[in-house]
Design a protein around this motif. Structure first.
Motif, PDB file in Angstrom:
ATOM      1  N   LYS A 101       1.037  -1.524   0.581  1.00  0.00           N
ATOM      2  CA  LYS A 101      -0.037   0.219   0.326  1.00  0.00           C
ATOM      3  C   LYS A 101       0.669   1.648   0.052  1.00  0.00           C
ATOM      4  O   LYS A 101       0.196   2.611  -0.420  1.00  0.00           O
ATOM      5  CB  LYS A 101      -0.736  -0.170   1.526  1.00  0.00           C
ATOM      6  N   GLY A 102       1.670   1.205   0.431  1.00  0.00           N
ATOM      7  CA  GLY A 102       2.987   2.427   0.560  1.00  0.00           C
ATOM      8  C   GLY A 102       3.518   2.934   1.901  1.00  0.00           C
ATOM      9  O   GLY A 102       4.630   3.257   1.596  1.00  0.00           O
ATOM     10  N   GLY A 103       3.079   1.944   3.037  1.00  0.00           N
ATOM     11  CA  GLY A 103       3.743   2.425   3.824  1.00  0.00           C
ATOM     12  C   GLY A 103       4.961   1.504   4.397  1.00  0.00           C
ATOM     13  O   GLY A 103       6.202   2.364   4.498  1.00  0.00           O
ATOM     14  N   ARG A 104       5.996   0.578   4.363  1.00  0.00           N
ATOM     15  CA  ARG A 104       6.754  -0.008   3.810  1.00  0.00           C
ATOM     16  C   ARG A 104       7.494   0.142   3.099  1.00  0.00           C
ATOM     17  O   ARG A 104       8.829   0.688   3.318  1.00  0.00           O
ATOM     18  CB  ARG A 104       6.538  -1.512   4.020  1.00  0.00           C
ATOM     19  N   SER A 105       7.137   0.791   1.532  1.00  0.00           N
ATOM     20  CA  SER A 105       8.235   1.411   0.807  1.00  0.00           C
ATOM     21  C   SER A 105       8.530   2.734   1.317  1.00  0.00           C
ATOM     22  O   SER A 105       9.867   3.670   0.710  1.00  0.00           O
ATOM     23  CB  SER A 105       7.474   1.375  -0.272  1.00  0.00           C
ATOM     24  N   ALA A 106       7.269   3.543   1.697  1.00  0.00           N
ATOM     25  CA  ALA A 106       7.868   4.247   2.417  1.00  0.00           C
ATOM     26  C   ALA A 106       9.386   4.332   3.446  1.00  0.00           C
ATOM     27  O   ALA A 106      10.022   5.322   3.351  1.00  0.00           O
ATOM     28  CB  ALA A 106       6.617   5.752   2.871  1.00  0.00           C
ATOM     29  N   ILE A 120      14.586   8.888  -5.522  1.00  0.00           N
ATOM     30  CA  ILE A 120      14.178   7.251  -5.475  1.00  0.00           C
ATOM     31  C   ILE A 120      12.923   7.668  -5.181  1.00  0.00           C
ATOM     32  O   ILE A 120      12.433   9.136  -5.043  1.00  0.00           O
ATOM     33  CB  ILE A 120      14.523   6.821  -3.552  1.00  0.00           C
ATOM     34  N   TYR A 121      12.192   6.251  -5.914  1.00  0.00           N
ATOM     35  CA  TYR A 121      10.791   6.534  -6.204  1.00  0.00           C
ATOM     36  C   TYR A 121       9.933   5.738  -6.141  1.00  0.00           C
ATOM     37  O   TYR A 121      10.791   4.514  -5.869  1.00  0.00           O
ATOM     38  CB  TYR A 121      10.907   6.766  -8.121  1.00  0.00           C
ATOM     39  N   ASP A 122       8.602   6.053  -4.693  1.00  0.00           N
ATOM     40  CA  ASP A 122       7.971   4.939  -4.790  1.00  0.00           C
ATOM     41  C   ASP A 122       7.051   5.138  -5.360  1.00  0.00           C
ATOM     42  O   ASP A 122       5.768   6.411  -5.476  1.00  0.00           O
ATOM     43  CB  ASP A 122       8.366   5.603  -2.973  1.00  0.00           C
ATOM     44  N   LEU A 123       6.070   4.161  -5.280  1.00  0.00           N
ATOM     45  CA  LEU A 123       4.920   3.809  -5.896  1.00  0.00           C
ATOM     46  C   LEU A 123       4.094   4.504  -5.183  1.00  0.00           C
ATOM     47  O   LEU A 123       3.482   3.383  -4.185  1.00  0.00           O
ATOM     48  CB  LEU A 123       5.181   1.848  -6.393  1.00  0.00           C
TER      49      LEU A 123
END
Length: 138
Positions: A101-106, A120-123
């Motif tokens: 969902k975006g939490g861990r990648s952040a 760095i790009y985050d989906l």
């Protein structure tokens, strides 16, 4: 004499203002761009899924096994090999990260930034958002 003193103080004050303005302008010019950028699915697909892109999935093993993006590397956050896996990436090339969902990648993006990665790009919305708009997974 009195007028000369006033004129000197005025000139000094004026030059101080110009110097302060000059310093302020130069500091705004040297502002660096943001290292971490959250990008939408369409942009992520165009940039991250090409051969050679540093594409990283940070989800757990069982999530990875249910499907992931083509050419993604699986670096599960929190595993004992996390740091050594990150060290396999090139700090000077863009890194694309995603999770569910975006939490861990952040969090991953922040860790990459702290480790010296420059772009760095985050989906946005993670792989759930990717699937919601009908994009393919493997």
């Amino acid at each position: 004499m009195r007028y000369t003193l006033v004129a000197m103080v005025f000139c000094l004050a004026l030059s101080s203002c110009n110097e302060a303005t000059s310093q302020k302008e130069s500091s705004s010019i040297t502002t660096t761009q943001e290292v971490i950028t959250v990008i939408d699915v369409e942009t992520f697909e165009k940039e991250a899924t090409v051969a050679g892109a540093q594409l990283v999935d940070v989800r757990r093993d069982n999530e990875w096994e249910r499907g992931h993006l083509k050419n993604a590397k699986h670096f599960e956050m929190g595993n004992p090999n996390w740091q050594s896996q990150i060290e396999t990436l090139d700090k000077n090339k863009p890194v694309y990260v995603y999770c569910a969902k975006g939490g861990r990648s952040a969090k991953c993006a922040q860790q990459l930034k702290e480790a010296g990665f420059t772009t760095i790009y985050d989906l946005e919305g993670g792989i759930n958002n990717w699937k919601a708009v009908g994009k393919p997974i493997e």
